[in-house]
Motif scaffolding. Sequence first.
Motif, mmCIF file in Angstrom:
data_model
loop_
_atom_site.group_PDB
_atom_site.id
_atom_site.type_symbol
_atom_site.label_atom_id
_atom_site.label_comp_id
_atom_site.label_asym_id
_atom_site.label_seq_id
_atom_site.Cartn_x
_atom_site.Cartn_y
_atom_site.Cartn_z
ATOM 1 N N LEU A 193 31.097 46.903 47.871
ATOM 2 C CA LEU A 193 30.105 45.835 48.086
ATOM 3 C C LEU A 193 28.670 46.361 47.940
ATOM 4 C CD1 LEU A 193 31.537 43.959 51.231
ATOM 5 C CD2 LEU A 193 31.498 43.132 48.884
ATOM 6 N N LEU A 225 34.888 39.306 44.390
ATOM 7 C CA LEU A 225 35.606 39.815 43.212
ATOM 8 C C LEU A 225 35.774 41.333 43.281
ATOM 9 C CD1 LEU A 225 34.248 37.921 40.088
ATOM 10 C CD2 LEU A 225 36.596 37.999 40.911
ATOM 11 N N SER A 226 34.752 42.017 43.787
ATOM 12 C CA SER A 226 34.836 43.482 43.916
ATOM 13 C C SER A 226 35.934 43.854 44.901
ATOM 14 C CB SER A 226 33.508 44.065 44.399
ATOM 15 O OG SER A 226 32.456 43.618 43.592
ATOM 16 N N VAL A 284 38.566 41.967 45.605
ATOM 17 C CA VAL A 284 39.848 41.640 44.949
ATOM 18 C C VAL A 284 40.312 42.864 44.156
ATOM 19 C CG1 VAL A 284 40.929 40.277 43.089
ATOM 20 C CG2 VAL A 284 39.474 39.145 44.763
ATOM 21 N N ASP A 285 39.371 43.460 43.430
ATOM 22 C CA ASP A 285 39.685 44.620 42.602
ATOM 23 C C ASP A 285 40.134 45.808 43.472
ATOM 24 O OD1 ASP A 285 39.499 45.593 39.795
ATOM 25 O OD2 ASP A 285 38.237 47.093 40.765
ATOM 26 N N LEU A 292 30.471 37.653 43.787
ATOM 27 C CA LEU A 292 30.690 38.938 43.106
ATOM 28 C C LEU A 292 31.248 39.969 44.079
ATOM 29 C CD1 LEU A 292 27.643 39.377 40.698
ATOM 30 C CD2 LEU A 292 29.958 38.666 40.159
ATOM 31 N N GLY A 293 30.790 39.909 45.329
ATOM 32 C CA GLY A 293 31.321 40.807 46.351
ATOM 33 C C GLY A 293 32.806 40.563 46.550
ATOM 34 N N ILE A 349 41.842 34.982 45.393
ATOM 35 C CA ILE A 349 40.403 34.874 45.658
ATOM 36 C C ILE A 349 40.092 33.805 46.721
ATOM 37 C CG2 ILE A 349 39.845 33.221 43.818
ATOM 38 C CD1 ILE A 349 37.512 35.106 43.141
#
Lengths: 243, 75
Positions: B14, B38-39, B41-42, B35-36, B53
């Motif tokens: 993050l 999604l990061s 999730v990765d 975007l955080g 998500i």
Amino acid sequence: MSEIERAPRHVLIVGASSGIGLALAQKLSQAAHVSAMARRTDRLAEIAHMGITPVACDVSQLDSIPALVDEVVAVHGKLDALIYCAGKQLIKPMRITKIDEIEEIVRVNLTAAVVFAKLFASAKIANSNAAFCAISSIAGHRPEPAIIPYSVSKAGLDALVKGLARECGPKRAFAIAPGWLDTEMTQSYPQIYNAGFQEELARKSPAGLANIDSVVDMVEYLLSPKASHITGMSIAVDGGASL
Amino acid sequence: MNSAEFLAKVADVLEYEGSLSRGQSLEDIEVWDSLGILSVVDLLEEIGADVDIEQLSNLVTTDDLIAIAGSAVSE
Ligand SMILES: NC(=O)c1ccc[n+]([C@@H]2O[C@H](COP(=O)([O-])OP(=O)(O)OC[C@H]3O[C@@H](n4cnc5c(N)ncnc54)[C@H](OP(=O)(O)O)[C@@H]3O)[C@@H](O)[C@H]2O)c1
């Protein structure tokens, strides 16, 4: 020139083992000889009974491409159409994207396409009325957060077809820019491409959700004599979702 | 991986300045945005926890995040 003279006889589809490329191979093989390239030759073998010639190809091995194209041309004649569908998606914010991931996306989605386009430009490979079609993406027109390297590669394809159309006329070149479609590519991101995402996409698509058939129909039209004066364009097929 | 190590990894992806603690409200973490998420999730995928998500968007505290990571994170 009559329609029969202009109809494609030998079509090379790169990335034909699933999704859009597979659907195109099945459709176009009804009227032309299709040479189909991809890495998953087991998948290509399943469509060989339709008269489609499977060719094992990993487009990321750029140096291997010219010999493979020479071989399909030697066996089945010069190309009347070359459709570049091979592609990879990467959904990640930029700050955590690794350099080798960027390199691979650009190599598979764009650099290899430029290599195929270079071959297509030669009179030894493609007939003078041949068409080059790249499967681009609306992401190339309107990059979304978290898919920037992918969007960059697709914008590159749009520039490629414009340049190719100018340099290689009367050969034609165009791109189709689909929106999100239900294929293995999107299904490989189930955490993102989930039911909620699809509902939202449907809500944002004034002409309804596009699907693989919408793309196949557009490619078929653009390859046909009816579209003989369309070149250099990247045409969105997304139900209006990107508007 | 224990929960402290996991939260350190979450802070890292993050790019959160400072450290995350158990029970901290996600809403108060400025970088907990789309975007955080999604990061994260990765990150969860990397450690073998498959998370949707939408599930992540509905979490309230860092404890929920630890819970969703499942067996990849020990107490
Ligand atoms: N689905 C969407 O939402 C969407 C939207 C816009 C644009 N597109 C574009 O449409 C094109 C087709 O994708 P799709 O949605 O039909 O997904 P797909 O089913 O995953 O198809 C991707 C194709 O690319 C081939 N490919 C990938 N890497 C390759 C490599 N290194 N060498 C050779 N072939 C390779 C795959 O074959 P192998 O794995 O067998 O090699 C497969 O045939 C892509 O360019 C994609 O970017 C898709």
